[in-house]
Structures are given as C-alpha cells and as structure tokens.
Scaffold this motif. Structure first.
Motif, short mmCIF file in Angstrom:
data_model
loop_
_atom_site.label_atom_id
_atom_site.label_comp_id
_atom_site.label_asym_id
_atom_site.label_seq_id
_atom_site.Cartn_x
_atom_site.Cartn_y
_atom_site.Cartn_z
N GLY D 71 0.82 -1.21 0.00
CA GLY D 71 0.00 0.00 0.00
C GLY D 71 0.85 1.26 0.00
O GLY D 71 1.63 1.49 0.92
N PRO D 74 -0.05 5.02 2.80
CA PRO D 74 -1.32 4.74 3.49
C PRO D 74 -1.51 5.68 4.66
O PRO D 74 -0.61 6.44 5.03
CB PRO D 74 -1.11 3.32 3.99
CG PRO D 74 0.35 3.27 4.31
CD PRO D 74 1.02 4.12 3.24
N TRP D 89 -2.32 -0.82 5.47
CA TRP D 89 -2.31 -0.06 4.22
C TRP D 89 -3.66 0.58 3.92
O TRP D 89 -4.00 0.86 2.76
CB TRP D 89 -1.77 -0.87 3.05
CG TRP D 89 -2.41 -2.16 2.71
CD1 TRP D 89 -3.55 -2.35 1.99
CD2 TRP D 89 -1.92 -3.48 3.02
NE1 TRP D 89 -3.79 -3.68 1.84
CE2 TRP D 89 -2.83 -4.41 2.45
CE3 TRP D 89 -0.81 -3.98 3.71
CZ2 TRP D 89 -2.65 -5.80 2.57
CZ3 TRP D 89 -0.63 -5.34 3.82
CH2 TRP D 89 -1.55 -6.23 3.27
N SER D 92 -4.74 3.71 1.05
CA SER D 92 -3.55 3.87 0.20
C SER D 92 -3.86 4.61 -1.09
O SER D 92 -5.01 4.64 -1.56
CB SER D 92 -2.99 2.49 -0.18
OG SER D 92 -2.44 1.85 0.93
#
Lengths: 279, 297, 297, 279
Positions: D71, D74, D89, D92
């Motif tokens: 991600g 994030p 994440w 993201s």
C-alpha cells in the motif's frame, strides 16, 4: 469434440447458395477452433475474429476467446472497425494485464495453443515474413510492419493457422525473404531438431485450404474452394503445389445459417471485406 | 515540494535530449502520448531512437518530421489505416535504422532494464533470422541445467519513457480507467531513466485513494506530469474517447506526397501553439464530442 | 460442460496425490486456502512438498499432521504469533527437508515454470550461502553480454496450486476484492499443472462482467472451484474478514505439546465433517461476525 | 534534506524525560529516513513502521512509504497488530501488484534504496542469519523462519538498516551460523569485489547505535543510549567492539513531541513493545 467432428457438424446444415469468399475463409478457419480451446487475436484480424465469434455461436460455445490478448470472453455487439481496440472486448469477464500476465499463459505449453497468423510472405515450409521484402535487412526494398508476436508464436510450440485473403505468387513464395516467424524452416525434421514443438497446421486462402505433408512438412493442397481449379491455385502459388492423394476435395461451403450469422449478427458492417483483395 | 511533478508540455519535452532512446507508449491506434510527440517535433529534437512494442501514428509523424533515426521494437503500423508510410520510406532510404524484436524480446529487454538484470531469457525468436541480425542484444545461450538453449535478451534502459493515462495527482501517481492493462505502462516507465506522463486530468490525491487498485504507477518513478485533455488524440483513450478515424485517414492521404506531408505537419503540429489550438485545428469540440460517443467511450 | 469446474472440497482435494509438490497461497496470516489444507489432512495425504513464499499456520498444521516432508520457499512464520513450532520441530528432527529460497528466487523459479523457460535469473542471493545449498536449482552463471554473473533459478512446476479468493464463477474465473494483489495468486496457478481455487462465493458470470478489472485468474487455468465461505479462516480474507487471533493463539499454545497438538487437530480438523461443522467448532457466527468487524473487514 | 540535517532537526525540541528504549530505537531509525526516500516494511516490523510514521509526521513529510510492499502512502489510524495485513495499508494511493510489479521497483537501483532488516543473528561484518542455528542446514539445532526478502535485499544494492531490540551475545555474534543476508561478508573489500553495491549502514539496538568502519567494514559503536555504558554494550556483544575516535557519543534522546506522537498517535496500543525483550 475434435476438429474433425466439429467440421462435420458444421457441414450438417443446408449449404448457402450465395456465400462469398471471405465467408468460406471464416467457416474454414472456424472449424478448427473447438470447445476447450483458448483463442486470442491480434490486430487487423477480421477473418479470425469473425471465425471465433462464429465458432462460439455454433459448434464451440465453450471456445474461450481472449480478444486482442486483453478481454476474456467478451460480447462485442459486432466486429468493430479495429480488432485491437476496446469495442472488441466489450463486456469482458477479465481484462488481462498485458506486459506480464498474458505471457504467463501464452508461453505456458497448455493454453492459447492455436494462433492465427497473417503475414506478407509465407513459404512452402510455413515460414512467414512480416519484416521486409528485399535482401538487406538494413536497406530493404519494402519495409513491412514487423513481427511482434509472430516472432514468438512460431517458436514457442503454438499450432499456427495462417490466413491469406490474397493468394498470389508474391504472398505464397518459394522462400521467404526473411524468416520472422519460424515455420518448418528447411522442412523435414529441421524444426523438431531445433527443439521446437507445434508449428504450422493450416493455410486458409481466398482460393483453397492447405495443410502440411507430415514428413516433408511441405505445404499441401487440402481442398479447393467451390469453383476454383487446382490449376488456378497453382498459377497463384510461387512454388510447385503438393497435391493430396486421389482427387482434390472441395472445401465445404458455408451453410445458410453460417452466412446469416456472419452477415447479420457477427459482421453487419462488412469489416471482414477490408482484408480481401488488397494486394 | 519534491512530490510536485507538474510541468508544462515544453518543460516535460525538455527532459528528452537529442539522440536519446525514447520509449513511447502506443498500441497501433491506442493511447499514445501524442501531445509530447508533437512538442518534440515542434522543438526540433533530432536523432531520437524510438522504442515501441507496436507503434503507429506517432512514429510516422516523427519519421516524417525527421526527429528519429532508429526504431527498436516489435512493429510499426496503424492497423486498419495501414502501414506507416513515412516511417517505411525512412527505413527504405536508410534514414531510419530498425532493430526489430519479437514481443517477448521487447518485454525481456525492458524487463531486464527495469530489474537491473543484465538480461532476461525468452524462448521466442528461436528459428527466426532476427537473432542473427542483433548479436549485440540477442544471444542464444545454454541452459545451465541441461535443457534447450534460450535467447538472452540484453537489458534495455531507455533514456526517457513517455506515457499517457487517464489521471494522476501532482506527485505523479498515475491511474488508468479499466479497459485494459496496457503493456507499455507495465514496463516502460520502470525501465527508463526519466519518465514523462501526460494525463487527461490532474486530480487531488484524495481522488486516487478512493480507488487504489486503479493506480498503475507510483509517483516516485515519475519526473514530469502534464495535464493534457485529449492528449492521446488522434489515438484512443478508451473509455474516455476513441481513436480519430478521419484524422488517421487524412494523415494517410497527406503522407503519400512530400508536399502534403509538410503541409499536414505545419497545420497540425508546428503551427498550433498549444493543445487548445491543436484541438481547434483538428475539429474542436464537435470532433471531440463525436470521439467521446464512440462505443465504450 | 467443460467450463463447469465446480467441485466439492473432497473432489478438489483428490487432485492432490501423495508425494505431490503443492504450491500454497499464504502470506503469514493472510489468505491461505485453509479448507483444502484441512481436507488434505482429513484425507491423510502423505509426503507432500509444500511451496510457499511466506507460509504460516497451514504449513504448521500440515507439519503437525505429518502430511508434508519438504518445504520449498522463502519462510515459515505466523508473524505476530511467532514461529511455526511444529514445522520447526519437524525440520530439526529431519522429518521435513527445507529448500530455502529468497523471494526473487521463489518468483523466478515459479515464473520460469509458468513461462516454460528453463530458468529465470536473479541478482538476489549473491553472497549468501543459500546458492551453495541448492546446486540443483540455483546456479551462478555468466552474463553473455560481459557483465556480472547472475543466479539462474531453475523452473519449478508444482503438481498442484491451491489458492483462495473472494469470488469466482463456475468456469473458474477468479476475482479478488481490492486490498492487495497477492504475490502467490500472481504466479502459482500459472506455474502449476493443476489448480484448485476456493472462494467465498460462486457467482454468475454476469457479476464478474461488471468489474472485469478485478478478475485475476482466467477459468481456463482452473481445474476445480469450490465455494467455501470463510474458507481462509483462521487466516484473513480482507476486506471480508480478518485473521482470527484467538485461533492462532490457541494453536500456538496447543502446539507446545504433542498431546494437545493431537487434541487440537482432532477437534478442529479431523472431527468436523464439513466447513459448517468447522465454523461451529471455532466459535460459529459470533466469531465470524467479530472477524468481519476487524478494521477494513 | 540530508540524514545529518534531519537528525539535527529532530534534536531541536525539548528532550523527553521519560522516554523508553523502544522509543529511542524508533527515533534513531527515523532520523535516517528523509524526504525523497521510499521506504517499505516487511512483517513483524513494529519499530520500523513506527519510525516511518514518525518521520512522515515530523521531519520527512515526503517520505514515500510502501506499507508491506503493498500500500502506497497509506494512512493507518495507528500501528495495527500486524505489519503485514490490510489495516496497515488503509487508505492507500496505490495497491502494488506483488508478484511482478513490486520487484520492478525493488530491483531497480533508484528506488526503495533503504531497507530495514531484523534477523536472529548479525555478525561483525553485517551479515545476517534468519535461516538456522547450528552447523548443518539439513539438521539444524534451531530452524529459523527463513530469509525471503532478506536473501535478496543484501545482494541488490540496498542500504541496510538493522534493528535489534535484544542486543545480546547470541544475536550479535562473531560469525553468523549461515549467511542468509549478505552484509560485508569477510569484511574489507570482499563485498565490493563480488560486484555488490550498497550494504549495511546502521544497527540500532536497545543499547546503542552502531555503524560500519569504512575500510574494514567492521561494526563500530556510534553512540550509546543515555544511561548505557560502553562496558554494558561490550558485555552484550559476541565480539570485541570497535570504538569511534574520541569519546563515545550519547544517542540523542527522543523529544517530548516525538514521545507524544509515538504514544498517543502512532502506536497507542503499544505494538512496538512486543518486539522488546523476547530473547
């Protein structure tokens, strides 16, 4: 269902009286794509795309079609003006990632086994050229588009189905000016000796259907389209034809239903006609 | 701000130097970064080597304008609109050198470039005459585990990659609308030393966060991001707009003759001062609205 | 119908034979095909070689139940819940052989398997002692273009790959909900000879057509697709449900001792006749509702 | 902004009086991640994740963070119980494809240059072992988890930042039982001679910060945490310490603001404490 029975099934309906040459090319090609196959088309492939769509509507409803190597089992409302643009992969089940993922399937030996190839030159051993006409790569007489996927598909075990809407001595030649797609190379076991599996299976032209004699790997007439003579095919071919044993069969003509599907449903705009008689 | 990569077309194009190897997104009539291509022609760039998997009208325009002298890649064609005849003439006259590759070889060369590997192998090309034409970059090698030989494809690191997409934020995080995952975007910007992205729209990062699965390129690889509505015209940017058939046909007609070729380049490339003027020259809102109506657009 | 790949868990598990090399999706506590893992244990499969990038509880259960005798991959750990102690004991006792690979080597070996290449190269591993431990599969080779050597990683073609996902149609076209693009799904099913997919839900193909960008695996690679709600439990299947911490902790506690290990395997794996009974054994709806409430679930 | 100035900037605020050892590890690590870097964490990485989050909130708002290699940038609401699961994440900008795409960036020399490594054993030349304890790969005394990414990151030019919350003679050893992550190998130019760039830069432990002497590539004490003596560090280290020239500096203590951010905003659940004092 094998290719043979698929072809037989296709021949069952009443034969059309007014079929056109593009239509017999489509039905001849369609017979070789059956349930369980995965087919994928490239650009400017109106004849193969029409054949896949016809096969899916008739004898091969479970033919998997990866339109333009992008869209899985799409439902285009008709053959669009490009076979490499989004209208073709309308309503797909999957959009396949192109750089990496497509080649996981294409290079694997189990999927996307049959591949349709159109090329500027094809020779007696099924080698194809889409690179250049002439003798010098760096100073060609005519620069052709280039090989892209063809340069791979001939080498990675695919079964190649050539289509050529303009059967003439310039497109069917004794020897290609440049091997940009590997067929049977010099013939015989030469391809096999190099470790290559698969290879050219069929050539569908506007005049006839040809296969490859199993030992010499030389192109061989399989059938002439109705109304075409062997002499006409020979005159249009840049090398001596190899004939089948016995009489030369006549290609099964499209059925009434096939012609209706092609004209009314699959390709009402006649995109397939664009490929015919260009050269 | 490090993460503000916004630039004008002129600034972005200045990342391309004479003689550079330039990887150009494009699949026949699809999604080419045409606004940058025109800017490079306007700026009179010279001796570019263009890398393309399946390049169309941008290569033909660059060939016509004399800004390129090499093509490294798979093929050059405008699909239904036929061969790129100015490119073809350039090659036939010896003005453009071709290093032709199969699709897996393009991918392997750029993939090795991105991953800092000396080469990646392919089983494509074996049996073709392409291997022998390019011994500097393609070499048949033994399998160290005793199997069949494969073709080692030498890493290719373009100086610049140029791509077009639907949207980005100012940090250069790039999103595509689902229609396809274009092969060039999958690798070119990762292999190249510099990256130019044009987009239909620059949006706030918050917009990207709503659909992180559609982001295809992280901003940290991007050097310049330029907002250029209809920046792919006359190629397609589905589902926003289709390719412009009339423009392709006009080019095919013009390209038959040296004089009409020059007239075309003047009218559509050299004279319009910016994207807005270009869009007016190619038919303005009427044309663009029609392209937006193309199926799926 | 060729394209109807629906099967029961028992039918799917029968695609795995004693001694097979089985590629198993799993990233520590993430998205493992646990229902199939339990079925393989119930069916008493033997001598499996498990391929994993970063495997967790499924490998520990298989080690405890004695169904595996090799691990080929990157690591085995339950992250926050600690080492997989039954696996560890199996290795220390010589009952499980490890062929340890770095992440790029796992990817290269499976990538070569998928692409029918004899090997793919990596620049990872150089300088480590891992290369020397696995000369059959890792070999330092020269760069044919004169650069530094790289490590050739021999193709690995698992007999079976087993993965879990959010949904599929009966043809086996598989979709993931956006949260991440899991590495195992990216390659294992493409490299393996047979593919088993379990999903939270089997849906009509029409449902997939609404979001073709979320389809990650085409049905033509899949041999069996099984609908198993909570099929990844006790690993996570975000955004639908999180990993089950209590279950992981219960396993860690049980695994300390041979008797409690057997009791655990009986209670949660051998005795429940199907997924419904398993879910009741692990806490039923109350537990599952709590897991659905985990952040992002 | 360089690492030096970042560290200086961090030292500007008033120093906290009640900082904990996990917090000084986080601040020491955070100082080395600056605007323009791209950082990526692996599993069980509570200290590095806290450091990245702290850096982004203070001196390095433009530190790009690829959480769990998945991600991009994030906004987790706090450090969750796993550093390899979706809550980390959250929100993201991008989900990076893991099999293929992540490695395009990680293997390229320009991005994701700094990498945090935790390992069971680390030796005087910065080689790490996460494979096994013992002498026989196939019959180990203790099987460790395995190398995964570490087996690559040591070889592909990354700058390695080790963290070790349990500085003792079993984790900081004369020689690792097995090199599963390449550091400076036998020291000196050995790593460079093999063509490897990058390499170990720093070791942050619960007692001190260490770097690598530029010529011998031997681990060298850089600073001791406040209240820790050189003798204590030596007693906890499985090989003779190399000392810096002159007095051994004291590690900059966390500031009031840093401690507040760590405790109240970044990791209110104290996940970072899980890594401390396990062995």
């Amino acid at each position: 269902m094998t290719t043979q029975t698929a072809a037989a099934a296709l021949a069952d309906g009443p034969v059309a009286e007014d079929w056109a040459v593009d239509e017999i090319m489509i039905t001849s090609l369609a017979a070789h794509f059956v349930d369980g196959d995965q087919a994928c088309n490239g650009m400017a492939s109106f004849i193969p795309v029409s054949a896949f769509m016809l096969a899916r509507m008739t004898h091969a409803p479970e033919l998997v079609w990866l339109a333009s190597a992008v869209g899985l089992d799409p439902r285009p409302d008709r053959v669009p003006a490009s076979t490499l643009e989004a209208p073709l992969w309308r309503d797909s089940v999957m959009y396949m990632e192109q750089f990496g993922d497509f080649w996981n399937y294409a290079l694997n030996g189990r999927w996307l086994q049959k591949f349709c190839v159109g090329a500027a030159q094809l020779d007696r051993y099924g080698n194809a050229n889409n690179s250049f006409i002439g003798t010098d790569y760096h100073a060609p007489k005519v620069r052709l588009p280039g090989t892209v996927g063809m340069g791979d598909m001939g080498s990675i075990g695919k079964l190649l189905y050539y289509w050529n809407p303009n059967h003439n001595p310039r497109s069917l030649v004794e020897k290609v000016d440049f091997v940009s797609c590997a067929g049977y190379l010099g013939g015989g076991s030469e391809r096999e000796d190099l470790g290559l599996t698969g290879g050219p299976q069929l050539v569908v032209t506007n005049l006839c259907v040809m296969d490859f004699e199993p030992v010499s790997k030389h192109l061989r007439l399989q059938s002439v389209h109705p109304g075409v003579t062997v002499e006409q095919v020979q005159a249009a071919t840049g090398f001596p034809l190899l004939l089948p044993d016995g009489d030369v069969p006549v290609t099964a003509a499209p059925t009434v239903e096939q012609v209706r599907l092609i004209r009314d449903v699959i390709d009402p705009d006649g995109m397939r006609k664009r490929e015919m008689g260009k050269h | 701000m490090i993460q503000d990569k916004r630039a004008s077309l002129a600034e972005a194009a200045s990342l391309v130097q004479d003689g550079d190897v330039v990887a150009l997104q494009n699949m026949a009539t699809q999604l080419a970064p045409m606004a940058v291509v025109r800017e490079l022609i306007r700026q009179g760039r010279l001796n570019l080597g263009i890398v393309g998997l399946l390049a169309g009208i941008p290569v033909d325009w660059m060939a016509a304008a004399g800004v390129m002298d090499r093509f490294i890649g798979g093929a050059v064609t405008m699909e239904q609109f036929g061969l790129c005849n100015r490119y073809r003439k350039g090659v036939e006259a010896g003005a453009i050198r071709v290093e032709e590759l199969s699709e897996t070889a393009v991918n392997a060369r750029l993939g090795a470039g991105a991953r800092n590997l000396p080469f990646l192998p392919t089983r494509g090309l074996i049996g073709t005459e392409l291997i022998g034409m390019d011994p500097d970059n393609l070499r048949l090698i033994e399998d160290p585990f005793g199997g069949r030989p494969v073709v080692a494809c030498r890493a290719l690191v373009p100086d610049v990659a140029i791509v077009h997409a639907h949207r980005a934020d100012r940090a250069g995080n790039v999103q595509l609308e689902p229609t396809a995952e274009w092969p060039d975007l999958g690798i070119m910007p990762k292999a190249a030393n510099r990256v130019i992205v044009t987009v239909e729209e620059i949006v706030e990062t918050e917009v990207l966060r709503r659909r992180p699965d559609r982001t295809v390129l992280p901003g940290f690889v991007v050097d310049a991001v330029v907002e250029v509505p209809f920046g792919a015209h006359p190629t397609s940017c589905f589902p926003f707009y289709g390719y412009d058939s009339a423009m392709h046909l006009a080019w095919v007609a013009a390209a038959r003759d040296d004089v009409t070729t020059e007239q075309f380049l003047d009218r559509y490339i050299r004279e319009p001062a910016d994207q807005a003027e270009y869009l007016r020259a190619v038919g303005g809102a009427t044309t663009m609205l029609a392209l937006e109506r193309m199926e799926h657009a």
